[in-house]
Write a protein that holds these residues in place. Structure first.
Motif, PDB file in Angstrom:
ATOM      1  N   CYS A  28      11.361  31.524   5.439  1.00 58.60           N
ATOM      2  CA  CYS A  28      12.314  31.590   4.338  1.00 58.60           C
ATOM      3  C   CYS A  28      11.814  32.635   3.345  1.00 58.60           C
ATOM      4  O   CYS A  28      10.650  32.602   2.952  1.00 58.60           O
ATOM      5  CB  CYS A  28      12.405  30.213   3.684  1.00 58.60           C
ATOM      6  N   ASN A  29      12.667  33.562   2.958  1.00 57.58           N
ATOM      7  CA  ASN A  29      12.275  34.595   2.000  1.00 57.58           C
ATOM      8  C   ASN A  29      12.063  34.017   0.600  1.00 57.58           C
ATOM      9  O   ASN A  29      11.349  34.595  -0.210  1.00 57.58           O
ATOM     10  CB  ASN A  29      13.340  35.687   1.924  1.00 57.58           C
ATOM     11  N   GLY A  30      12.679  32.896   0.341  1.00 59.05           N
ATOM     12  CA  GLY A  30      12.578  32.295  -0.983  1.00 59.05           C
ATOM     13  C   GLY A  30      11.246  31.620  -1.246  1.00 59.05           C
ATOM     14  O   GLY A  30      10.596  31.877  -2.253  1.00 59.05           O
ATOM     15  N   CYS A  31      10.807  30.773  -0.321  1.00 54.72           N
ATOM     16  CA  CYS A  31       9.592  29.985  -0.551  1.00 54.72           C
ATOM     17  C   CYS A  31       8.498  30.254   0.478  1.00 54.72           C
ATOM     18  O   CYS A  31       7.389  29.746   0.341  1.00 54.72           O
ATOM     19  CB  CYS A  31       9.943  28.494  -0.584  1.00 54.72           C
ATOM     20  N   GLY A  32       8.799  31.031   1.503  1.00 54.32           N
ATOM     21  CA  GLY A  32       7.799  31.359   2.509  1.00 54.32           C
ATOM     22  C   GLY A  32       7.592  30.287   3.556  1.00 54.32           C
ATOM     23  O   GLY A  32       6.743  30.422   4.432  1.00 54.32           O
ATOM     24  N   ASP A  45      18.578  24.184   9.954  1.00 53.95           N
ATOM     25  CA  ASP A  45      19.613  25.104   9.509  1.00 53.95           C
ATOM     26  C   ASP A  45      19.092  25.975   8.374  1.00 53.95           C
ATOM     27  O   ASP A  45      18.264  25.539   7.588  1.00 53.95           O
ATOM     28  CB  ASP A  45      20.852  24.327   9.055  1.00 53.95           C
ATOM     29  N   TYR A  46      19.537  27.190   8.329  1.00 59.39           N
ATOM     30  CA  TYR A  46      19.108  28.111   7.283  1.00 59.39           C
ATOM     31  C   TYR A  46      20.231  29.088   6.988  1.00 59.39           C
ATOM     32  O   TYR A  46      21.195  29.209   7.754  1.00 59.39           O
ATOM     33  CB  TYR A  46      17.837  28.859   7.700  1.00 59.39           C
ATOM     34  N   PHE A  47      20.099  29.790   5.892  1.00 61.74           N
ATOM     35  CA  PHE A  47      21.100  30.763   5.495  1.00 61.74           C
ATOM     36  C   PHE A  47      20.550  32.153   5.770  1.00 61.74           C
ATOM     37  O   PHE A  47      19.409  32.451   5.427  1.00 61.74           O
ATOM     38  CB  PHE A  47      21.400  30.585   4.002  1.00 61.74           C
ATOM     39  N   ALA A  48      21.340  33.002   6.395  1.00 61.49           N
ATOM     40  CA  ALA A  48      20.908  34.369   6.660  1.00 61.49           C
ATOM     41  C   ALA A  48      21.963  35.324   6.153  1.00 61.49           C
ATOM     42  O   ALA A  48      23.161  35.079   6.320  1.00 61.49           O
ATOM     43  CB  ALA A  48      20.692  34.571   8.156  1.00 61.49           C
ATOM     44  N   ALA A  49      21.541  36.380   5.512  1.00 66.30           N
ATOM     45  CA  ALA A  49      22.473  37.381   5.009  1.00 66.30           C
ATOM     46  C   ALA A  49      21.957  38.779   5.263  1.00 66.30           C
ATOM     47  O   ALA A  49      20.756  39.038   5.172  1.00 66.30           O
ATOM     48  CB  ALA A  49      22.691  37.165   3.526  1.00 66.30           C
TER      49      ALA A  49
END
Ligand SMILES: [Zn+2]
Length: 79
Positions: free
Chosen positions: A14-18, A31-35
């Motif tokens: 995760c780019n937010g929290c690593g 599940d995760y969000f990808a953009a």
């Protein structure tokens, strides 16, 4: 033990929290969000592509910062 380079490259964080996004045999188990977005001609950063992943917690935290809430539709059936 021999290090498997291909597998380590498939590791997703995760780019937010690593935090590592849970995967099993290259299948995402969480599940995760990808953009991915490419900024175009009218942007100050013309020609720059930005991509990131966020775990569900970070994604929710991002939504909380919106002034106008994100549109959410509850889907009862998976299609
Ligand atoms: Zn996160």
């Amino acid at each position: 033990m021999k290090q498997n380079k291909i597998q380590s490259e498939k590791r997703m964080v995760c780019n937010g929290c690593g935090k590592e996004i849970l995967m099993e045999n290259s299948i995402v188990k969480e599940d995760y969000f990808a953009a991915t977005h490419s900024f175009g001609y009218f942007s100050k950063t013309d020609g720059t592509q930005v991509s990131f992943r966020l775990c569900e917690d970070c994604f929710r935290a991002m939504l909380k910062q919106f002034k106008i809430p994100a549109k959410e539709i509850e889907k009862t059936e998976l299609c």
